[in-house]
Write an enzyme that holds these catalytic residues in place. Structure first.
Site, PDB file in Angstrom:
ATOM      1  N   ALA A  95       0.820  -1.209   0.000  1.00  0.00           N
ATOM      2  CA  ALA A  95       0.000   0.000   0.000  1.00  0.00           C
ATOM      3  C   ALA A  95       0.853   1.258   0.000  1.00  0.00           C
ATOM      4  O   ALA A  95       0.399   2.325  -0.366  1.00  0.00           O
ATOM      5  CB  ALA A  95      -0.900  -0.013   1.230  1.00  0.00           C
ATOM      6  N   LYS A  96       2.105   1.134   0.439  1.00  0.00           N
ATOM      7  CA  LYS A  96       3.047   2.263   0.453  1.00  0.00           C
ATOM      8  C   LYS A  96       2.436   3.500   1.098  1.00  0.00           C
ATOM      9  O   LYS A  96       2.539   4.590   0.580  1.00  0.00           O
ATOM     10  CB  LYS A  96       3.576   2.521  -0.949  1.00  0.00           C
ATOM     11  CG  LYS A  96       4.277   1.269  -1.518  1.00  0.00           C
ATOM     12  CD  LYS A  96       4.991   1.526  -2.828  1.00  0.00           C
ATOM     13  CE  LYS A  96       5.788   0.316  -3.280  1.00  0.00           C
ATOM     14  NZ  LYS A  96       4.976  -0.823  -3.743  1.00  0.00           N
ATOM     15  N   ARG A  97       1.807   3.297   2.262  1.00  0.00           N
ATOM     16  CA  ARG A  97       1.184   4.399   2.966  1.00  0.00           C
ATOM     17  C   ARG A  97       2.192   5.134   3.841  1.00  0.00           C
ATOM     18  O   ARG A  97       3.356   4.727   3.948  1.00  0.00           O
ATOM     19  CB  ARG A  97       0.035   3.871   3.842  1.00  0.00           C
ATOM     20  CG  ARG A  97      -1.093   3.202   3.070  1.00  0.00           C
ATOM     21  CD  ARG A  97      -1.766   4.148   2.104  1.00  0.00           C
ATOM     22  NE  ARG A  97      -3.045   3.594   1.645  1.00  0.00           N
ATOM     23  CZ  ARG A  97      -3.260   2.955   0.500  1.00  0.00           C
ATOM     24  NH1 ARG A  97      -2.275   2.768  -0.356  1.00  0.00           N
ATOM     25  NH2 ARG A  97      -4.470   2.516   0.187  1.00  0.00           N
TER      26      ARG A  97
ATOM     27  N   ASP B  99       4.078   4.780  -6.342  1.00  0.00           N
ATOM     28  CA  ASP B  99       4.545   3.405  -6.541  1.00  0.00           C
ATOM     29  C   ASP B  99       5.226   3.354  -7.908  1.00  0.00           C
ATOM     30  O   ASP B  99       5.295   4.367  -8.591  1.00  0.00           O
ATOM     31  CB  ASP B  99       3.329   2.460  -6.472  1.00  0.00           C
ATOM     32  CG  ASP B  99       3.716   1.050  -6.033  1.00  0.00           C
ATOM     33  OD1 ASP B  99       4.721   0.519  -6.537  1.00  0.00           O
ATOM     34  OD2 ASP B  99       3.014   0.478  -5.193  1.00  0.00           O
TER      35      ASP B  99
END
Lengths: 274, 274
Positions: A95-97, B99
């Protein structure tokens, strides 16, 4: 899942493969489009055919979110399916939050209370208080971006400070004060080759999540040569090269074969480097 | 919405306020919990009472995602409501995504095709190819994290390279090659005080999205003194100080009053600095 349990799975299956469930509605076989939930139907078949050869699954949230509500539902159902049928699999929400503290708390709750995955990928740019809320969950993991697999990783991650320390090294070093190797992993792209040596100097004991083998061109041999530690310490992800290897009705069987090929290569690497 | 149109709204309303819709189900007035969709019901009332005093709304996705499907639905309905009733408002999805290229394309599609907001906040750590997919949409904006408002902003964003350039400065400088001030804004926290001067040296013409006034303690006067340019160039966000000023049945009226207070301060700043 603990680090020991993950390593035990790797030994048992002779595999450190993570299958990336980047399920794109425009790329799945036509016959599935008639199903009520094509994304979930696709994932289910892929999972059934690959589960013997991998130790982890990594749905990338972007692919689910882009389908709005339907996509979120497919994500939740996919996680529930893996949990129920293959409880030994490690599930990563890619999710690369990362946000200010009170907001990261919300994201942590989304993934650990609601979706109940084992790990979330987190971006380090906003620093400590954007990461620590994810670390309050027992038995759950943060996978912090360190050195990514894409071309843009060159833009900022290699920036050197006045002592010659690069940004990704600073991220690796500084974040060790926030959590141990029992709760933190790092993303290091397979395309980074020998930089794995530098990474291992700073984080000898951590697991690394390694994207970029397959469609992005990284070498498994190189990753293992420079990156493997005595508990393996690697989860190597492959998404497109497995799940889209075949776009006809036999897609799942083919995905299984591709996963098996990688598993066999990995068994060889474990033999050689462990 | 173009930069000119946004500036026209600011001049018309004498306001550069962005209301942050960080709607937390555990913090909204009790009487709303009986409604079918309490988050949406809360937002609708807040929007109706604040729309005259602000030029932008910024739902933070974390708060919606944490509620699973219900939350996503509330987010989509909120955006649709603003679009329909207050078409001149600039809508920002505060999502801090980013991303590899093919994945960022998916996120861009989520926010620009599906949710139809005007802008998305994006994290710069993964570099150019993680940002450019968001720039393919005409009339849509990327708001890139540069210097955030939280304590953790000190961890990596101030890292100096061998020429003395700090990471946030490198992000500001380098990203200008990816898009003009007509399509890119930057997040700069109100808590950063005089660093606004340094930011303005690099990006004199860009809009800045400024969180951190209110609950986080940043000063509006200081932000305007160092940050305002001849087209205002600021969207100052307030979330908690407006939407949770009152947690009884009069919450929306109170939110309106708080928004109005800020608008009046802002009118004074526009008088003084523009």
């Amino acid at each position: 899942m603990t680090k020991q349990q993950l390593f035990a799975q790797i030994q048992k299956k002779r595999s450190f493969l993570c299958v990336g469930l980047d399920t794109d509605i425009t790329k799945i076989p036509e016959h599935l489009l008639e199903k009520e939930d094509p994304i979930y139907a696709f994932n289910k078949e892929i999972i059934d055919k690959t589960a013997s050869y991998c130790v982890a699954y990594k749905p990338n949230l972007a692919f689910y979110e882009s389908q709005g509500l339907t996509g979120w539902l497919a994500f939740e159902k996919t996680v529930a399916y893996i949990r129920q049928r293959y409880p030994d699999q490690f599930i990563i929400a890619d999710a690369k939050r990362g946000d200010i503290g009170n907001t990261s708390e919300m994201y942590a709750s989304t993934f650990f209370d609601t979706a109940r995955v084992d790990a979330v990928t987190v971006a380090p740019y906003m620093g400590e208080d954007s990461v620590t809320p994810f670390l309050k969950y027992n038995g759950k993991w943060v996978i912090l971006l360190a050195l990514t697999s894409n071309k843009g990783s060159q833009d900022f991650q290699l920036l050197q400070d006045q002592n010659g320390e690069r940004l990704f090294e600073k991220v690796l070093r500084q974040s060790q004060a926030w959590a141990s190797a029992e709760q933190m992993m790092y993303v290091v792209g397979a395309t980074q080759g020998r930089l794995f040596e530098e990474v291992r100097k700073i984080v000898p004991d951590h697991f690394l999540l390694v994207p970029g083998v397959g469609a992005q061109g990284g070498s498994l041999e190189e990753v293992c040569h420079y990156g493997m530690n005595r508990e393996c310490g690697l989860l190597v992800n492959s998404s497109r090269a497995i799940i889209y290897a075949d776009t006809t009705e036999t897609f799942a069987e083919t995905a299984g074969k591709e996963a098996r090929k990688l598993q066999e290569e990995m068994a060889g690497m474990l033999e050689k480097y462990l």
